[in-house]
Write a protein that holds these residues in place. Structure first.
Motif, short mmCIF file in Angstrom:
data_model
loop_
_atom_site.label_atom_id
_atom_site.label_comp_id
_atom_site.label_asym_id
_atom_site.label_seq_id
_atom_site.Cartn_x
_atom_site.Cartn_y
_atom_site.Cartn_z
N LEU A 57 -8.16 11.37 30.24
CA LEU A 57 -6.79 10.97 30.58
C LEU A 57 -5.97 12.19 30.98
CD1 LEU A 57 -5.81 8.39 27.81
CD2 LEU A 57 -6.86 7.96 30.03
N THR A 58 -5.25 12.09 32.08
CA THR A 58 -4.32 13.12 32.50
C THR A 58 -3.01 12.91 31.75
OG1 THR A 58 -3.64 11.71 34.33
CG2 THR A 58 -5.36 13.33 34.78
N PRO A 59 -2.09 13.87 31.77
CA PRO A 59 -0.82 13.69 31.04
C PRO A 59 -0.05 12.43 31.46
CG PRO A 59 -1.11 15.99 31.61
CD PRO A 59 -2.22 15.25 32.30
N ASP A 60 -0.06 12.09 32.76
CA ASP A 60 0.70 10.92 33.19
C ASP A 60 0.05 9.61 32.73
OD1 ASP A 60 -1.45 11.35 34.89
OD2 ASP A 60 -0.46 10.48 36.64
N THR A 61 -1.27 9.54 32.74
CA THR A 61 -1.92 8.31 32.28
C THR A 61 -1.84 8.19 30.77
OG1 THR A 61 -4.08 9.43 32.37
CG2 THR A 61 -3.45 8.06 34.26
N ARG A 62 -1.91 9.32 30.06
CA ARG A 62 -1.76 9.26 28.60
C ARG A 62 -0.37 8.75 28.22
NH1 ARG A 62 -2.55 14.49 27.16
NH2 ARG A 62 -0.34 14.92 27.45
N ALA A 63 0.66 9.26 28.90
CA ALA A 63 2.03 8.82 28.63
C ALA A 63 2.20 7.34 28.95
CB ALA A 63 3.01 9.65 29.45
N ALA A 64 1.56 6.89 30.02
CA ALA A 64 1.66 5.48 30.41
C ALA A 64 0.99 4.59 29.36
CB ALA A 64 1.02 5.26 31.77
N VAL A 65 -0.17 5.01 28.86
CA VAL A 65 -0.87 4.23 27.84
C VAL A 65 -0.04 4.16 26.56
CG1 VAL A 65 -2.87 4.20 26.28
CG2 VAL A 65 -3.19 4.64 28.72
N GLU A 66 0.57 5.28 26.19
CA GLU A 66 1.42 5.29 24.99
C GLU A 66 2.58 4.32 25.15
OE1 GLU A 66 2.43 9.41 24.84
OE2 GLU A 66 0.73 9.94 23.54
N LEU A 67 3.15 4.26 26.35
CA LEU A 67 4.26 3.35 26.62
C LEU A 67 3.79 1.89 26.60
CD1 LEU A 67 7.24 3.06 27.28
CD2 LEU A 67 6.68 3.34 29.70
N LEU A 68 2.60 1.65 27.14
CA LEU A 68 2.06 0.28 27.14
C LEU A 68 1.87 -0.22 25.70
CD1 LEU A 68 -0.62 0.56 29.98
CD2 LEU A 68 1.50 -0.79 30.05
N ILE A 69 1.44 0.65 24.83
CA ILE A 69 1.26 0.27 23.42
C ILE A 69 2.61 0.08 22.74
CG2 ILE A 69 0.38 1.06 21.19
CD1 ILE A 69 -1.84 2.52 22.70
N GLU A 70 3.55 0.98 23.03
CA GLU A 70 4.87 0.91 22.39
C GLU A 70 5.67 -0.30 22.85
OE1 GLU A 70 9.08 3.42 22.45
OE2 GLU A 70 7.22 4.35 23.16
N ARG A 71 5.61 -0.63 24.13
CA ARG A 71 6.42 -1.72 24.70
C ARG A 71 5.60 -2.97 24.98
NH1 ARG A 71 11.65 -0.38 26.20
NH2 ARG A 71 12.26 1.43 24.96
N ARG A 72 4.56 -3.18 24.25
CA ARG A 72 3.69 -4.34 24.43
C ARG A 72 4.51 -5.63 24.30
NH1 ARG A 72 -1.91 -4.19 24.06
NH2 ARG A 72 -3.00 -6.06 23.30
N PRO A 73 4.50 -6.51 25.29
CA PRO A 73 5.33 -7.71 25.25
C PRO A 73 4.88 -8.69 24.17
CG PRO A 73 3.90 -7.74 27.17
CD PRO A 73 3.79 -6.38 26.57
N PRO A 74 5.82 -9.41 23.56
CA PRO A 74 5.51 -10.35 22.46
C PRO A 74 4.55 -11.46 22.88
CG PRO A 74 7.87 -9.90 22.58
CD PRO A 74 7.27 -9.32 23.81
N VAL A 75 4.46 -11.75 24.18
CA VAL A 75 3.60 -12.83 24.65
C VAL A 75 2.12 -12.53 24.38
CG1 VAL A 75 3.33 -11.91 26.98
CG2 VAL A 75 3.15 -14.38 26.60
N ILE A 76 1.78 -11.25 24.25
CA ILE A 76 0.40 -10.87 23.98
C ILE A 76 0.13 -10.99 22.48
CG2 ILE A 76 -1.32 -9.03 24.11
CD1 ILE A 76 0.20 -7.86 26.45
#
Length: 237
Positions: free
Chosen positions: A96-115
């Protein structure tokens, strides 16, 4: 990814936000697949727990750190390597590059309630009740079609990406050990790979293979020609 990430950070948890989350997930997954030149189906199965328990460069032995060049140490500090389980239970490494790592962290943090909370995948389908994940190749295909400069986006496949990086590597003066590392990362069964202590394996691959991947990703093929992984440098890092 930057624009989508900004919208998620500043936006509210609405249905629209879930749509932006899904768009960021698809874009991030495509970016990781293209960078690593990996099989799309394997990368898509990345789990939250695997990301959170990824190897820590700081915990590696002093002797191992001392064996790396200054650039390799910097790569280890900036990049991350995650190991997931692929076909036949074998280990599949992803950088993972810094930008993809940051994106993955955000995806986990802001995971929508529908999931559902029981959905363990980072790149989950943002559909109510779904326990599945996005299709990696669908994400790559959609992303490359958005790039107007690409004349034949349908020609870009995960198999051809892996063949491309393998072909480019032939212009570099790779040692037998270098080829082992690259082949292992790409999942090519071209030789019986040497087995190293697990603590050393992740750091060594992250430090050495990422240099070649970064150079090719930036279009700087001339930087790898006639060089081994040890001799390669990535300017502007």
């Amino acid at each position: 990814m930057a624009d989508l990430s900004k919208i998620l950070v500043e936006g509210e948890e609405t249905q629209t936000a879930a749509g932006y989350w899904s768009s960021l997930a698809k874009t991030t997954l495509a970016r990781i697949i293209i960078f690593n030149k990996r099989r799309s189906g394997e990368t898509a199965t990345l789990q939250i727990g695997q990301f959170q328990c990824r190897p820590n460069w700081a915990s590696c032995s002093t002797a191992l750190k001392a064996s790396l060049t200054a650039l390799e140490k910097r790569l280890c500090e900036r990049l991350d390597l995650i190991e997931i389980t692929g076909k036949r239970g074998r280990t599949v490494p992803i950088i993972l590059t810094p930008d993809t790592r940051a994106a993955v962290e955000l995806l986990i943090e802001r995971r929508p309630p529908v999931i559902p909370k029981s959905n363990k995948y980072v790149f989950a389908r943002a559909t109510k009740g779904s326990l599945g994940h996005l299709r990696g190749w669908d994400c790559v295909s959609a992303s490359v079609k958005e790039v107007k400069e690409i004349q034949k986006p349908e020609a870009i496949t995960s198999t051809k990406l892996r063949k491309y990086i393998a072909t480019v590597s032939q212009t570099a003066a790779l040692t037998e050990l270098d080829v082992d590392w690259l082949a292992r990362h790409l999942g090519h069964d071209i030789r019986v790979h040497r087995q190293f202590y697990r603590l050393h394996e992740s750091t060594a691959e992250l430090a050495k293979v990422s240099k070649l991947l970064l150079a090719v990703d930036a279009g700087n093929i001339e930087q790898v020609q006639g060089k081994s992984l040890l001799d390669m440098s990535v300017e502007g890092m």
